[in-house]
Design a protein around this motif. Structure first.
Motif, mmCIF file in Angstrom:
data_model
loop_
_atom_site.group_PDB
_atom_site.id
_atom_site.type_symbol
_atom_site.label_atom_id
_atom_site.label_comp_id
_atom_site.label_asym_id
_atom_site.label_seq_id
_atom_site.Cartn_x
_atom_site.Cartn_y
_atom_site.Cartn_z
ATOM 1 N N UNK A 203 0.808 -1.214 0.000
ATOM 2 C CA UNK A 203 0.000 0.000 0.000
ATOM 3 C C UNK A 203 0.843 1.267 0.000
ATOM 4 N N UNK A 204 2.165 1.111 0.023
ATOM 5 C CA UNK A 204 3.042 2.279 0.074
ATOM 6 C C UNK A 204 3.543 2.641 -1.324
ATOM 7 N N UNK A 205 3.969 1.648 -2.076
ATOM 8 C CA UNK A 205 4.473 1.912 -3.426
ATOM 9 C C UNK A 205 3.934 0.839 -4.349
ATOM 10 N N UNK B 23 3.627 2.344 -9.973
ATOM 11 C CA UNK B 23 4.652 3.343 -9.673
ATOM 12 C C UNK B 23 6.037 2.760 -9.933
ATOM 13 N N UNK B 24 6.228 1.506 -9.531
ATOM 14 C CA UNK B 24 7.511 0.836 -9.751
ATOM 15 C C UNK B 24 7.796 0.747 -11.250
ATOM 16 N N UNK C 296 -5.686 7.040 -16.488
ATOM 17 C CA UNK C 296 -5.692 8.329 -17.186
ATOM 18 C C UNK C 296 -4.614 9.203 -16.564
ATOM 19 N N UNK C 297 -4.118 10.180 -17.328
ATOM 20 C CA UNK C 297 -2.940 10.949 -16.923
ATOM 21 C C UNK C 297 -3.167 11.703 -15.608
ATOM 22 N N UNK C 298 -4.315 12.358 -15.453
ATOM 23 C CA UNK C 298 -4.571 13.172 -14.260
ATOM 24 C C UNK C 298 -4.508 12.320 -12.990
ATOM 25 N N UNK C 299 -5.159 11.149 -13.037
ATOM 26 C CA UNK C 299 -5.164 10.290 -11.842
ATOM 27 C C UNK C 299 -3.767 9.752 -11.546
ATOM 28 N N UNK C 300 -3.073 9.309 -12.618
ATOM 29 C CA UNK C 300 -1.761 8.693 -12.406
ATOM 30 C C UNK C 300 -0.745 9.705 -11.885
ATOM 31 N N UNK D 206 1.713 11.269 -4.803
ATOM 32 C CA UNK D 206 1.352 10.803 -3.468
ATOM 33 C C UNK D 206 2.317 9.738 -2.968
ATOM 34 N N UNK D 207 2.700 8.819 -3.865
ATOM 35 C CA UNK D 207 3.533 7.691 -3.453
ATOM 36 C C UNK D 207 5.012 8.026 -3.380
ATOM 37 N N UNK D 208 5.506 8.959 -4.196
ATOM 38 C CA UNK D 208 6.950 9.245 -4.263
ATOM 39 C C UNK D 208 7.350 10.592 -3.671
#
Length: 538
Positions: A429-431, A435-436, A462-466, A472-474
């Motif tokens: 739930x962290x990364x 994202x990896x 979609x780009x906005x969400x990603x 948020x994650x990095x």
């Protein structure tokens, strides 16, 4: 990471030193900068650095006074002094205080990095010694060793006082009965082609081996000491002269132990033979030879007698194999959990050792320790809490049970893989996996014209969400992450005097030199030209 304090009354020198070293890559961290001796002492008291780089002539306390005071209270701190050509007398005095090395102004990058690398290796060596102490102490507690066995424990832990002992002093301290003659160490190692799960079974075999060894050598020796270490059963014996029947005795012991195969199936007994010495001050040498010999069974095969000859000394050093290129690739693969990449790196080391005719057991052991150090460093960079000492103990138990070099690297990979799988589960739930994959894609394509919309679509978002998820994650936007990768690569390329700034810009994905300069300064507070000039002046 090891903490570093930089002390110089010239701010530009402090700045230069900070730019001359890739601190994170070397496993170092600058924990403070001081421009006078009094401030330096305060930082040392508060933060306890591992390394202090200091000028000699400064306001407040001078460098010599700082070194002298700190040495009395914190002898474990390493010092590097900076001096001008006219300050050699001061530098010479500082060396007497026990500084590790000194640098002449103007400071050169390669010299500074070389000295820091030397100190890092010394620190690693200290950590290895501490780790081995824990391994040996565990065995001592389990088997209730007697006073005599502490002798071999001390030798294995490089007790410097031991080197100055006379025979009489050794006898008094360790309750031995040594006399003039020859001293030799042998190591008996039982390996198994099948795993023996029960600890009691191992203990039974160890006790049986010690009993047979002591009985066989009792007749022709003045004194003998047995000790159970990770490598096997150690025998240190003292005799009036070289034993001409040693080979026969060893064969006889191995034949006796082989009769136990009905009880311990799949067992092979190997003997590592240390060269004999005539002085007790040389006991560490015969111990070293025996250890190297028993570790060499991983190259030569189990179930035989092995002795190390001068021609078997390694042609390669660990640093030749675990070089900066290996470290960078390993850390990059860890960052994106690229297990196949890690496996290929380990296989490459295995091939190198197989192809090097003078590879030996001690070199292999050092490589394994270096790889584990890099692995644990990567976990720290990922902000994961790891009990390094306990984890090392766990793998070294695995290492000493291996039958050959292929077995070593296969088990090392599985050790890392299982650890990473555990980490992946904990960090689910962290990364997240997307994202990896995104970071992996950016690292591989940072110098191209990256289109984030296409990357997001490729990963199923979609780009906005990603872009929101990545931030948020990095903690970085996609643009910031790409910029950090490009500028780090650019900094490395700018160190090459043969490469122009325009070539550097194009290599990291910028066709506009002016825009590249603006982005570089945004990250480093220096223009590419200023950064390059800073290194060219050294």
């Amino acid at each position: 990471m090891l903490g570093v304090l930089i002390v110089d009354d010239e701010e530009k020198v402090c700045t230069l030193i900070q730019y001359l070293v890739d601190w994170e890559k070397m496993g170092l961290q600058v924990i403070g900068v001081a421009n006078d001796g009094i401030t330096a002492m305060g930082i040392i008291e508060e933060k306890h650095p591992d390394i202090v780089i200091t000028d000699i002539q400064m306001p407040g306390y001078n460098g010599l006074e700082v070194i002298q005071q700190v040495r009395e209270r914190y002898p474990e701190i390493y010092f590097i002094i900076i001096s001008g050509y006219r300050q050699f007398d001061y530098a010479h005095q500082a060396i007497k205080f026990g500084v590790e090395d000194y640098l002449l102004k103007p400071i050169k990058q390669d010299e500074l990095n070389s000295i820091l690398d030397k100190i890092i290796k010394l620190k690693k060596s200290e950590e290895e010694i501490k780790t081995e102490q824990e391994l040996l102490k565990q065995k001592l507690n389990v088997h209730s060793k007697k006073i005599k066995q502490n002798l071999l424990w001390d030798i294995l832990n490089i007790n410097e006082e031991f080197l100055d002992y006379t025979i009489e002093q050794l006898n008094n301290k360790y309750d031995c009965n040594f006399q003039s003659g020859i001293f030799q160490v042998l190591i008996f190692k039982a390996d198994f082609s099948i795993e023996l799960e029960q600890e009691k079974v191992h203990q039974m075999l160890d006790n049986k081996m010690i009993e047979m060894i002591e009985k066989e050598f009792q007749k022709d020796t003045i004194e003998q000491v047995t000790y159970l270490g990770e490598e096997g059963v150690y025998l240190l014996y003292n005799a009036a002269q070289e034993d001409k029947d040693l080979r026969w005795k060893l064969k006889h012991i191995r034949n006796k132990l082989n009769t136990l195969r009905d009880v311990f199936p799949g067992m092979f007994v190997t003997v590592g033979i240390g060269n004999y010495v005539k002085n007790v001050s040389e006991l560490p040498k015969t111990v070293y030879d025996a250890r190297n010999a028993i570790l060499n069974r991983l190259f030569k095969g189990v179930g035989k007698n092995i002795v190390v000859t001068p021609s078997q000394q390694p042609g390669l050093e660990a640093a030749d194999i675990i070089n900066s290129e290996f470290q960078v690739k390993f850390l990059d693969y860890m960052d994106v959990y690229h297990l196949d990449g890690i496996l290929q790196l380990l296989k490459k080391i295995e091939r190198t050792l197989r192809e090097e005719p003078n590879s030996d057991g001690i070199l292999l052991l050092r490589l394994i320790n270096d790889i584990l150090d890099i692995y644990f460093l990567s976990l720290k960079k990922m902000q994961l809490e790891v009990d390094i000492s306990q984890s090392k103990i766990e793998f070294m138990k695995i290492f000493y049970s291996c039958l050959n070099i292929e077995d070593v690297f296969e088990k090392l990979f599985h050790f890392i893989k299982e650890n990473l799988e555990t980490i992946m589960a904990e960090r689910k739930n962290v990364e997240a996996e997307p994202i990896i994959e995104a970071k992996k894609y950016i690292i591989e394509n940072y110098n191209n014209n990256l289109k984030f919309e296409e990357l997001a679509e490729k990963l199923g978002f979609n780009y906005a969400y990603f872009s929101t998820l990545f931030k948020k994650e990095t903690g970085q936007t996609l643009t910031e992450y790409v910029l950090s990768i490009r500028i780090q690569k650019a900094k490395n390329l700018l160190l090459d005097p043969e490469v122009s700034i325009m070539e550097v810009a194009e290599s990291v994905g910028y066709s506009d030199l002016k825009y590249f300069g603006k982005q570089f300064k945004k990250v480093t507070n220096l223009s590419p030209k200023e950064y390059k000039k800073l290194f060219m002046q050294k």
